[in-house]
Enzyme design. Structure first.
Site, mmCIF file in Angstrom:
data_model
loop_
_atom_site.group_PDB
_atom_site.id
_atom_site.type_symbol
_atom_site.label_atom_id
_atom_site.label_comp_id
_atom_site.label_asym_id
_atom_site.label_seq_id
_atom_site.Cartn_x
_atom_site.Cartn_y
_atom_site.Cartn_z
ATOM 1 N N GLU A 116 0.919 -1.068 -0.081
ATOM 2 C CA GLU A 116 0.691 0.075 -0.239
ATOM 3 C C GLU A 116 1.086 1.080 0.152
ATOM 4 O O GLU A 116 2.074 1.388 -0.172
ATOM 5 C CB GLU A 116 -0.725 -0.167 1.404
ATOM 6 C CG GLU A 116 -0.641 -0.434 2.602
ATOM 7 C CD GLU A 116 -1.126 0.343 4.032
ATOM 8 O OE1 GLU A 116 -1.327 0.222 4.726
ATOM 9 O OE2 GLU A 116 -1.986 -1.304 3.234
ATOM 10 N N LYS A 118 2.468 4.833 0.911
ATOM 11 C CA LYS A 118 3.233 5.380 2.243
ATOM 12 C C LYS A 118 2.945 6.892 2.141
ATOM 13 O O LYS A 118 3.247 7.537 1.186
ATOM 14 C CB LYS A 118 4.644 5.127 2.311
ATOM 15 C CG LYS A 118 5.535 5.402 3.930
ATOM 16 C CD LYS A 118 6.992 4.816 3.817
ATOM 17 C CE LYS A 118 7.230 5.342 5.162
ATOM 18 N NZ LYS A 118 6.897 6.308 5.889
ATOM 19 N N ASP A 120 2.687 10.265 3.172
ATOM 20 C CA ASP A 120 3.774 11.191 3.455
ATOM 21 C C ASP A 120 2.835 12.495 4.960
ATOM 22 O O ASP A 120 3.057 13.188 4.248
ATOM 23 C CB ASP A 120 4.118 12.094 2.328
ATOM 24 C CG ASP A 120 5.649 13.140 3.047
ATOM 25 O OD1 ASP A 120 6.261 11.750 4.414
ATOM 26 O OD2 ASP A 120 6.605 13.182 2.836
ATOM 27 N N TYR A 227 -5.011 2.476 8.017
ATOM 28 C CA TYR A 227 -4.320 1.388 7.162
ATOM 29 C C TYR A 227 -3.934 0.748 8.541
ATOM 30 O O TYR A 227 -3.668 -0.677 8.456
ATOM 31 C CB TYR A 227 -3.314 1.706 7.126
ATOM 32 C CG TYR A 227 -2.357 2.408 7.888
ATOM 33 C CD1 TYR A 227 -2.005 1.859 9.254
ATOM 34 C CD2 TYR A 227 -1.580 3.915 7.657
ATOM 35 C CE1 TYR A 227 -0.822 2.853 10.330
ATOM 36 C CE2 TYR A 227 -0.629 4.222 8.698
ATOM 37 C CZ TYR A 227 -0.284 3.967 9.451
ATOM 38 O OH TYR A 227 0.170 4.771 10.835
ATOM 39 N N LYS A 315 11.141 2.780 0.497
ATOM 40 C CA LYS A 315 10.918 4.606 0.056
ATOM 41 C C LYS A 315 11.833 4.573 -1.458
ATOM 42 O O LYS A 315 12.787 4.498 -1.379
ATOM 43 C CB LYS A 315 11.945 5.096 0.690
ATOM 44 C CG LYS A 315 12.024 4.544 2.320
ATOM 45 C CD LYS A 315 10.750 5.968 2.974
ATOM 46 C CE LYS A 315 11.531 7.138 3.755
ATOM 47 N NZ LYS A 315 11.045 7.641 4.753
ATOM 48 N N CYS A 409 14.518 49.081 -8.121
ATOM 49 C CA CYS A 409 13.074 47.391 -8.575
ATOM 50 C C CYS A 409 14.596 47.094 -10.322
ATOM 51 O O CYS A 409 14.837 48.139 -10.915
ATOM 52 C CB CYS A 409 12.423 48.102 -9.060
ATOM 53 S SG CYS A 409 11.225 46.864 -10.151
ATOM 54 N N CYS A 412 12.025 47.944 -12.799
ATOM 55 C CA CYS A 412 11.555 49.939 -13.830
ATOM 56 C C CYS A 412 12.646 50.514 -13.115
ATOM 57 O O CYS A 412 12.769 51.750 -12.940
ATOM 58 C CB CYS A 412 10.027 49.709 -12.762
ATOM 59 S SG CYS A 412 9.831 50.023 -11.747
ATOM 60 N N CYS A 427 9.456 46.692 -4.656
ATOM 61 C CA CYS A 427 9.395 47.690 -5.616
ATOM 62 C C CYS A 427 7.922 48.692 -5.426
ATOM 63 O O CYS A 427 6.524 47.951 -5.056
ATOM 64 C CB CYS A 427 9.088 47.446 -6.996
ATOM 65 S SG CYS A 427 8.766 48.751 -8.517
ATOM 66 N N CYS A 432 4.669 50.440 -12.307
ATOM 67 C CA CYS A 432 5.983 48.995 -12.270
ATOM 68 C C CYS A 432 5.287 48.130 -13.478
ATOM 69 O O CYS A 432 4.275 47.481 -13.213
ATOM 70 C CB CYS A 432 6.569 48.215 -11.381
ATOM 71 S SG CYS A 432 7.950 46.787 -11.362
#
Ligand code: IVH
Length: 670
Positions: A116, A118, A120, A227, A315, A409, A412, A427, A432
């Site tokens: 099955e 795994k 995370d 599970y 894994k 920036c 611009c 900015c 801009c």
């Protein structure tokens, strides 16, 4: 008990059953039969009755899912049976070695494996007494966990009452997780609120389960795949497979990707198949768990201090790689925020070529100490842009060049400001072009006005050629202007204009979100739109009026006020309205322009249509006030079936729904 009280209790019980039934259809089977509004009404009625009659409140009432009072902290809980961890394996040889060991222990007796996913996330244990959820506990160190009952109650895929008769103590273990979608939504909200973002869904899930305020947990939408089940301290079934089937019957969600294998070759095949599927899943996985199916053999094989001998985790390769930083550029987003990005020597990572990684901000560059020319370790999790984990200091040659964060920036040349205590530099120039492009893309994004086809390259050209100076200008674009752009055929130009046209009918929450007001994420936009019902009313609202809305705070209220106080923004709203964009809440009664045949009707599109793409059909239906959903249910009004319509058509026919073809749809659309 007096009869009046009895009938109230009966009504509460009936409502509870109904709510639970619809929750299960929605959350477990993904097959709703009533609308969200109808569901909210049922839940609201139940909550009102329970508040009036607390004597009838029970620990398994669905009203508890929305979160009770914040906790002071979590109590420790000693697991009745330790929550062990798993031994890890990283390649096929390890799996074969595990198989060898198992076969030795089985000593010639045949046995099966169950493979099955795994998931995370983080493991959780839910305790039931006579079938009623009484406690939820985190794994902790495996021996002692934390009591997070209030938070576990908010998880829709954890039944408050088992659907099968159970006596005594039952414990269900599973992995709590956040879908990629939920994770992205949370991070988008955190970005709006200028809070630190979570690095990945697992961290976000772990942070969420330890939240002291269950209301926050309820909003984040944790999910769980079950599970394992224990009765007392024992496994109640002869095989793990039967346990999974029982979990499904009891009302849990069990991950559908699983396989019963007669030998390790079948397991290996499953591992390879799922690795290829991995990126298409709605949640993150980090491998496969392989378990001996027979619980008698499991007991016989036993466990070491840390992990059982009858199971192993396979894994998947880490999604990390090492590469070199070729340059660092700074991007400017719609809020003017400057984000440094590393251009990398392209490298293969989990099936894709990665050439860029985000460096987040100036402080992160300092923290990493990264220089141009450095070798770095990068990591990719899910769909998210890869990030730089650290610098490989041992590979430095002395040739690396430091990076200086720009004072102006980069697009611009405007002034950059970084207020004290903030990590983000912005900015602040009003004109801009990078900000304008960002605003256009945000306005056109899926969760806002959903103008499909308006992507990066096009927005760039609109801005550079000064064809668009703000989002209202989109509605004045002409076919010949758009068709004349780079890589734009007449057909795609007219598609784009159709999409822009259709966006006029989007509802007020999407418009308010699309305006890109600072601190106003999707959720806040919906709250504002529902409260004020028109852009005009929102524009006229005082800080106090906005702040009065439950769940909206002063920072947001002030930000909204500031936005509308800007003359340019006020004029923009006016121009949007003049150009025909809906600025009033649909269904709010005021000016909701919709069409009898479509208003409030649910459509499902299936199969291949002849002349329209699905997106075009959807845009046309929605522009007339209809809704397009993906699942066929009793609530579906029309199923539009094209070529090769599959199971949806079968289901529509079985339910006796109205099935129409493309020609009929076009007739209705006129
Ligand atoms: S079985 C003794 N099954 O992986 C059996 N665990 O590395 C231990 N996990 O702590 C758990 N998906 O949090 C099992 N399908 C699955 C799982 C799973 C994720 C997690 C779980 C466990 C960790 C062990």
């Amino acid at each position: 008990m007096p009869t009046a009280a009895k009938s109230i209790e009966a009504e509460i019980i009936k409502l509870r059953e109904e709510v639970l039934h619809h929750e299960e259809l929605y959350y477990v089977h993904d097959r709703p039969e009533i609308s969200d509004v109808e569901y909210d009404a049922l839940l609201g009625r139940l909550r009102a009755l329970e508040e009036e009659h607390p004597e009838f409140q029970t620990p398994d009432s669905p009203t508890l899912r929305v979160g009770g009072r914040p906790a002071e902290g979590f109590a420790e809980y000693v697991h009745r049976r330790a929550m062990l961890s798993l031994e890890n394996s990283y390649n096929i040889e390890d799996l074969r070695a595990f198989d060898e060991r198992c076969r030795k222990l089985a000593d010639g007796r045949p046995f099966e494996y169950v493979a099955e996913l795994k998931i995370d996330g983080l493991s959780l244990s839910s305790h039931y007494e006579n079938g009623v959820l009484v406690r939820g506990v985190t794994r902790g160190d495996g021996r002692v966990g934390e009591d997070v009952t209030q938070n576990v109650r908010t998880i829709r895929s954890v039944p408050l009452r088992l659907k099968v008769a159970e006596e005594g103590d039952t414990e269900v273990r599973g992995e709590a997780y956040l879908s990629r979608k939920a994770f992205e939504r949370i991070n988008a909200e955190r970005e709006e609120a200028e809070e630190a973002k979570f690095a990945n869904p697992r961290n976000a899930a772990a942070g969420t389960i330890r939240q002291l305020d269950p209301k926050v947990v309820a909003r984040r939408k944790l999910d769980l795949f079950a599970y394992d089940v224990l009765r007392g301290e024992r496994k109640p079934f002869a095989t793990h497979w039967e346990a999974l089937e029982w979990l499904e019957r009891a009302g849990f969600t069990v991950n559908p990707h699983r396989a019963k294998c007669t030998d390790i070759e079948g397991v290996i095949e499953f591992c390879n198949r799922m690795e290829a599927e991995r990126d298409r899943l709605e949640y993150e996985i980090d491998g496969v768990v392989v378990k001996v199916n027979s619980t008698a053999l499991q007991d016989e094989f036993g466990a070491t201090a840390k992990a059982p001998r009858w199971a192993i985790a396979y894994k998947y390769p880490a999604r990390q790689a090492t590469t070199q930083v070729e340059s660092i550029v700074v991007q400017v987003g719609r809020t003017g925020a400057l984000t440094p990005v590393a251009n990398l020597t392209p490298v293969q990572l989990a099936g894709t070529t990665v050439a860029r990684a985000t460096l987040h901000n100036e402080d992160e560059i300092k923290r990493l100490g990264v220089k141009i020319g450095d070798w770095v370790n990068i990591e990719k999790s899910g769909e998210i842009i890869p990030k730089v984990l650290n610098v490989v200091a041992s590979r430095r040659t002395g040739e690396e060049r430091p990076f200086r964060f720009p004072k102006k920036c980069p697009v611009c040349g405007g002034v950059v400001s970084r207020p004290e205590g903030e990590v983000v530099s912005r900015c602040v120039a009003a004109d801009c072009p990078a900000q304008l492009k960002g605003r256009l893309l945000h306005y056109a994004s899926r969760r806002a006005m959903r103008i499909e086809g308006l992507g990066d390259a096009l927005a760039e050209q609109f801005v550079q050629k000064k064809m668009v100076r703000d989002v209202a200008d989109l509605y004045a674009l002409k076919l010949e202007d758009v068709a004349g752009l780079e890589r734009m055929a007449e057909k795609s130009a007219s598609n784009l204009l159709a999409q822009i046209e259709a966006s006029k009918a989007r509802d007020l929450p999407q418009l308010v979100y699309g305006l890109g007001i600072r601190h106003v994420g999707e959720r806040t936009a919906a709250l504002l739109a529902r409260h004020f019902k028109s852009l005009e009313a929102l524009k006229g609202a005082t800080v106090e009026q906005i702040d009065d809305i439950h769940e909206i705070g002063l920072t947001v209220a002030e930000s909204v006020r500031d936005w509308f106080d800007d003359e340019g923004n006020a004029a923009l709203c006016e121009r949007l309205r003049e150009r025909g964009v809906r600025t009033e809440l649909a269904g709010g009664g005021v000016g909701a322009q919709s069409d009898e045949a479509f208003a409030g009707k649910q459509f499902v599109l299936t199969g291949r249509l002849e002349t329209l793409t699905r997106d075009e059909a959807r845009a046309l239906i929605e522009a007339r006030g209809g809704r397009v959903t993906s699942t066929v249910s009793k609530k579906t009004d029309y199923v539009v079936a094209g070529e090769e319509s599959g199971s949806k058509l079968d289901k529509a026919q079985a339910l006796g729904l109205n099935v129409i073809d493309e020609a009929r749809l076009k007739e209705m659309l006129g």
